[in-house]
Write a protein that holds these residues in place. Structure first.
Motif, PDB file in Angstrom:
ATOM      1  N   ASN A 165      -6.748  29.482 -11.094  1.00 50.57           N
ATOM      2  CA  ASN A 165      -7.372  30.711 -10.610  1.00 50.57           C
ATOM      3  C   ASN A 165      -6.887  30.988  -9.191  1.00 50.57           C
ATOM      4  N   PRO A 166      -6.777  32.260  -8.810  1.00 46.89           N
ATOM      5  CA  PRO A 166      -6.410  32.577  -7.441  1.00 46.89           C
ATOM      6  C   PRO A 166      -7.521  32.065  -6.516  1.00 46.89           C
ATOM      7  N   PRO A 167      -7.259  31.718  -5.273  1.00 47.08           N
ATOM      8  CA  PRO A 167      -5.984  31.878  -4.555  1.00 47.08           C
ATOM      9  C   PRO A 167      -5.109  30.632  -4.575  1.00 47.08           C
ATOM     10  N   PHE A 168      -4.893  30.051  -5.739  1.00 44.54           N
ATOM     11  CA  PHE A 168      -4.076  28.830  -5.800  1.00 44.54           C
ATOM     12  C   PHE A 168      -2.790  29.084  -6.583  1.00 44.54           C
ATOM     13  N   MET A 192       0.844  -1.205   0.000  1.00 44.24           N
ATOM     14  CA  MET A 192       0.000   0.000   0.000  1.00 44.24           C
ATOM     15  C   MET A 192       0.874   1.248   0.000  1.00 44.24           C
ATOM     16  N   GLN A 193       0.420   2.256  -0.739  1.00 45.72           N
ATOM     17  CA  GLN A 193       1.194   3.506  -0.844  1.00 45.72           C
ATOM     18  C   GLN A 193       0.560   4.602   0.011  1.00 45.72           C
ATOM     19  N   PHE A 194       1.432   5.353   0.681  1.00 40.43           N
ATOM     20  CA  PHE A 194       0.970   6.490   1.486  1.00 40.43           C
ATOM     21  C   PHE A 194       1.655   7.754   1.011  1.00 40.43           C
ATOM     22  N   GLY A 195       0.959   8.854   1.096  1.00 40.47           N
ATOM     23  CA  GLY A 195       1.583  10.095   0.667  1.00 40.47           C
ATOM     24  C   GLY A 195       0.782  11.323   1.055  1.00 40.47           C
ATOM     25  N   ILE A 196       1.223  12.448   0.504  1.00 37.71           N
ATOM     26  CA  ILE A 196       0.514  13.708   0.760  1.00 37.71           C
ATOM     27  C   ILE A 196       0.114  14.321  -0.573  1.00 37.71           C
ATOM     28  N   PHE A 197      -0.948  15.110  -0.517  1.00 40.41           N
ATOM     29  CA  PHE A 197      -1.377  15.824  -1.721  1.00 40.41           C
ATOM     30  C   PHE A 197      -1.883  17.207  -1.354  1.00 40.41           C
ATOM     31  N   GLY A 198      -1.865  18.091  -2.347  1.00 43.25           N
ATOM     32  CA  GLY A 198      -2.317  19.458  -2.084  1.00 43.25           C
ATOM     33  C   GLY A 198      -2.589  20.203  -3.367  1.00 43.25           C
ATOM     34  N   VAL A 199      -3.228  21.343  -3.205  1.00 47.15           N
ATOM     35  CA  VAL A 199      -3.590  22.161  -4.362  1.00 47.15           C
ATOM     36  C   VAL A 199      -2.978  23.554  -4.282  1.00 47.15           C
ATOM     37  N   GLY A 200      -2.018  23.752  -3.333  1.00 48.19           N
ATOM     38  CA  GLY A 200      -1.310  25.015  -3.271  1.00 48.19           C
ATOM     39  C   GLY A 200      -2.193  26.229  -3.031  1.00 48.19           C
ATOM     40  N   ASP A 201      -3.128  26.109  -2.090  1.00 48.59           N
ATOM     41  CA  ASP A 201      -3.968  27.280  -1.803  1.00 48.59           C
ATOM     42  C   ASP A 201      -3.182  28.325  -1.016  1.00 48.59           C
ATOM     43  N   LEU A 202      -3.411  29.589  -1.341  1.00 45.41           N
ATOM     44  CA  LEU A 202      -2.790  30.696  -0.607  1.00 45.41           C
ATOM     45  C   LEU A 202      -3.824  31.203   0.373  1.00 45.41           C
ATOM     46  N   ALA A 203      -3.710  30.762   1.621  1.00 47.65           N
ATOM     47  CA  ALA A 203      -4.711  31.159   2.610  1.00 47.65           C
ATOM     48  C   ALA A 203      -4.043  31.934   3.738  1.00 47.65           C
ATOM     49  N   ARG A 204      -4.824  32.807   4.336  1.00 48.92           N
ATOM     50  CA  ARG A 204      -4.351  33.613   5.451  1.00 48.92           C
ATOM     51  C   ARG A 204      -4.257  32.730   6.683  1.00 48.92           C
ATOM     52  N   ASP A 205      -3.160  32.803   7.402  1.00 40.85           N
ATOM     53  CA  ASP A 205      -3.062  32.116   8.691  1.00 40.85           C
ATOM     54  C   ASP A 205      -3.882  32.926   9.690  1.00 40.85           C
ATOM     55  N   PRO A 206      -4.984  32.356  10.219  1.00 43.94           N
ATOM     56  CA  PRO A 206      -5.853  33.153  11.088  1.00 43.94           C
ATOM     57  C   PRO A 206      -5.156  33.580  12.387  1.00 43.94           C
ATOM     58  N   LEU A 207      -4.075  32.895  12.755  1.00 44.42           N
ATOM     59  CA  LEU A 207      -3.398  33.236  14.012  1.00 44.42           C
ATOM     60  C   LEU A 207      -2.444  34.416  13.840  1.00 44.42           C
ATOM     61  N   THR A 208      -1.803  34.501  12.682  1.00 41.05           N
ATOM     62  CA  THR A 208      -0.863  35.609  12.469  1.00 41.05           C
ATOM     63  C   THR A 208      -1.448  36.683  11.553  1.00 41.05           C
ATOM     64  N   GLY A 209      -2.515  36.344  10.849  1.00 42.62           N
ATOM     65  CA  GLY A 209      -3.109  37.283   9.890  1.00 42.62           C
ATOM     66  C   GLY A 209      -2.310  37.408   8.607  1.00 42.62           C
ATOM     67  N   LYS A 210      -1.275  36.575   8.460  1.00 41.63           N
ATOM     68  CA  LYS A 210      -0.414  36.693   7.277  1.00 41.63           C
ATOM     69  C   LYS A 210      -0.768  35.663   6.201  1.00 41.63           C
ATOM     70  N   TYR A 253       5.640  32.895  -3.983  1.00 42.81           N
ATOM     71  CA  TYR A 253       7.018  32.405  -3.921  1.00 42.81           C
ATOM     72  C   TYR A 253       7.260  31.608  -2.635  1.00 42.81           C
ATOM     73  N   GLU A 254       6.868  32.204  -1.487  1.00 37.56           N
ATOM     74  CA  GLU A 254       7.049  31.503  -0.201  1.00 37.56           C
ATOM     75  C   GLU A 254       6.308  30.176  -0.197  1.00 37.56           C
ATOM     76  N   ARG A 255       5.061  30.212  -0.656  1.00 40.65           N
ATOM     77  CA  ARG A 255       4.230  29.015  -0.614  1.00 40.65           C
ATOM     78  C   ARG A 255       4.844  27.898  -1.462  1.00 40.65           C
ATOM     79  N   MET A 256       5.296  28.259  -2.647  1.00 39.42           N
ATOM     80  CA  MET A 256       5.849  27.259  -3.566  1.00 39.42           C
ATOM     81  C   MET A 256       7.119  26.637  -2.981  1.00 39.42           C
ATOM     82  N   LYS A 257       7.991  27.480  -2.396  1.00 40.40           N
ATOM     83  CA  LYS A 257       9.230  26.973  -1.800  1.00 40.40           C
ATOM     84  C   LYS A 257       8.930  26.018  -0.654  1.00 40.40           C
TER      85      LYS A 257
END
Lengths: 361, 202
Positions: free
Chosen positions: A52-55, A1-19, A24-28
């Motif tokens: 389309n944004p925010p991805f 069986m294979q295990f892994g991670i997946f994502g769609v690169g959403d650019l979301a605000r961190d509700p704790l820091t507001g940032k 560029y940061e997200r991709m890195k």
């Protein structure tokens, strides 16, 4: 069986820091997750695709090509590759090229995309979503399997004497997972070809996921690819683990409550109960994930979302380490009672071996 | 046994919307008995499921309990839909509920539409608002809609008689429609998926 991670690169605000991270940061950071995923012993990293944004996920093969150079073993996949709005010729060529670069460590998950406006941006219509998937994929298959292709269809310029380049590595096309969360037509398509079927069951109750997968398994057998329990099934999941479940809930809750997909709806506790959202202690989460078998049968691939929804970078890194530990247990436990004839998740090597066996017969 | 589901979107207790729903339900049950085709009539107060419907709208799937309710609706032989009049149309509970039902759940289903309202001047809301909504969903809407204004409840015998006549006429239409049909099957998206060759030919 294979295990892994997946994502769609959403650019979301961190509700704790507001940032909100820059593209560029997200991709890195996403590249860092892929490299760490291999280090903690995961088998698959899947990424993409949105236009389309925010991805920040428009070009999966660019990202995966770079990750190929930074890793040695991990399978590079997509979540998803848009079979509706991409030119099937480019899909055939891009992923065959990625195979060469990544020594065959490539498969892909096809999806339709559910944002109406994206289709016309690429000259298509969302109402043709199913037809586009069927026609485009039929062409991709031919381009990978036939050297010279004459073709005419409804959606694309005809082809005369066309050869897609490069040719698939070792003559073995990348394995294809058909992803769908609610369309039996796509399960039917996956079954017809004997390809994989991936249900991203985050957000969905087991009863729904179970029915779609059973449908795929029955049809897989119907089309003569083998018994229903040998069909190739993948599931999604979402994961947040801490030593104590209260800590997991407390840390995950602000992201959940402020998320575009969960926020304002059912409480976190209800979603954990009703869907595969796995938030809690290690033991709790392991027990929940092992339970996926009850409605999906013995399956081949389990991918998790760890990032997204603005979850802080350092927390994602910690969660990757946690996932490595959890997967060690899951590998052992999922093997218990798994019939010997149930295949493992396909790899380039296994497909190559199967192909040469077939050639000998 | 046939199954008739009564959806009532009233908000208060006691509710004139529910009162109207009950009277229509009684008349439909009586007429189906008369046709030798007795039905189980189940009233549902949409208010009791408002939170679950909203959650479904937001996250895209129903809780297990709410899924049973949706199945009950899509598997019914007929619906009686009764709404209060808000802003000259159905209230948002009705729309919320319609929006989380599968688009095909009401296709071909006989529906009796009714509404309560603060003034008889709004009676056309049934034909201008409720009927088009259900037509879009391919429901078979009975020709007679029943609108009950305050004077229908409190005024003298004549107006009360008119309401009763309207209820009886609408109930007879629905009962006849249910009676002449085979029992309904719940909409099943898997049963209706064409096989691959058919899909490719489309």
């Amino acid at each position: 069986m294979q295990f892994g991670i997946f994502g769609v690169g959403d650019l979301a605000r961190d509700p704790l820091t507001g940032k909100t991270p820059s593209e560029y940061e997200r991709m890195k950071r996403i590249i860092e997750y892929a490299v760490l995923a291999e280090e903690v012993g995961l088998d698959v990293f899947a990424f993409g695709e949105h236009h389309n944004p925010p991805f920040v996920a428009s070009s999966p093969t660019t990202v995966l090509g770079y990750i190929a150079a930074r890793t040695k073993k991990i399978i590079l996949s997509t979540s998803t590759t848009l079979i509706t709005t991409n030119d099937p010729v480019k899909i055939a060529e891009d992923y065959a090229m990625l195979q060469l670069i990544a020594d065959g460590r490539v498969d892909l998950m096809l999806g339709r995309g559910n944002t109406g406006a994206v289709y016309p941006w690429f000259g298509q219509d969302i109402r043709d979503g199913i037809s586009l998937s069927l026609e485009n994929y039929a062409l991709v298959r031919r381009l990978w399997r036939e050297e010279v292709v004459d073709w005419e269809g409804k959606f694309r310029t005809p082809l005369q004497s066309f050869t897609a380049t490069p040719r698939p590595l070792d003559g073995v096309p990348p394995f294809v997972w058909h992803g769908s969360i609610r369309s039996p037509e796509i399960a039917e398509q996956a079954a017809y070809y004997g390809d994989g079927f991936f249900h991203n069951n985050i957000f969905w109750p087991p009863s729904h996921t179970g029915r779609l997968i059973s449908h795929y398994r029955e049809r897989f057998e119907h089309y003569g690819h083998g018994p229903a329990d040998t069909a190739i099934v993948g599931l999604g999941g979402q994961f947040y683990v801490r030593e104590k479940s209260q800590d997991a809930l407390r840390e995950f809750r602000p992201y959940f409550d402020n998320s575009q997909v969960y926020g304002g709806g059912p409480a976190l506790e209800d979603m954990i109960k009703q869907t595969p959202l796995s938030v809690g202690s290690r033991d709790q989460v392991i027990e929940q994930i092992l339970g996926f078998r009850e409605y999906a049968g013995d399956y081949q691939r389990q991918l998790f979302v760890l990032d997204g929804m603005g979850i802080a970078h350092d927390l994602v890194l910690k969660q990757l380490e946690e996932l490595g530990e959890v997967v060690r247990v899951l590998r052992k436990e999922f093997a218990v009672g798994r019939p010997a004839h149930v295949p493992d998740g396909p790899t380039h090597e296994s497909l190559k071996a199967a192909q040469s066996l077939k050639a000998q017969l | 046994m046939k199954r008739v589901v009564v959806l009532s979107a009233g908000l208060r207790q006691p509710s004139s919307t529910r009162m109207l729903a009950d009277r229509i339900a009684e008349a439909v049950a009586r007429d189906l008995d008369g046709l030798g085709d007795p039905a189980e009539v189940s009233p549902i107060e949409l208010r009791d499921h408002a939170r679950e419907a909203l959650n479904n709208l937001l996250v895209g799937f129903p809780s297990p309990e709410f899924a049973e309710l949706l199945d009950q609706v899509s598997g019914a032989d007929a619906l009686i839909l009764v709404t209060p009049t808000f802003g000259a149309t159905y209230n948002s509970l009705v729309k919320l509920f319609i929006d989380v039902l599968d688009e095909k759940a009401l296709a071909g289903k006989p529906v009796l539409i009714a509404a309560s309202g603060g003034t008889g001047r709004h009676s056309m809301m049934l034909d201008h608002a409720v009927r088009p909504l259900l037509t879009y969903l391919h429901a078979v809407v009975m020709p007679t809609g029943v609108f009950a204004a305050p004077e229908d409840w409190g005024a003298g015998h004549t107006t009360e008689g008119n309401l009763r006549q309207r209820i009886d006429r609408a109930a007879a239409e629905l009962a006849a429609e249910v009676h002449r049909r085979e029992p309904a099957k719940a909409y099943d998206m898997f049963a209706e998926t064409p096989d691959f060759e058919t899909l490719m030919g489309q």
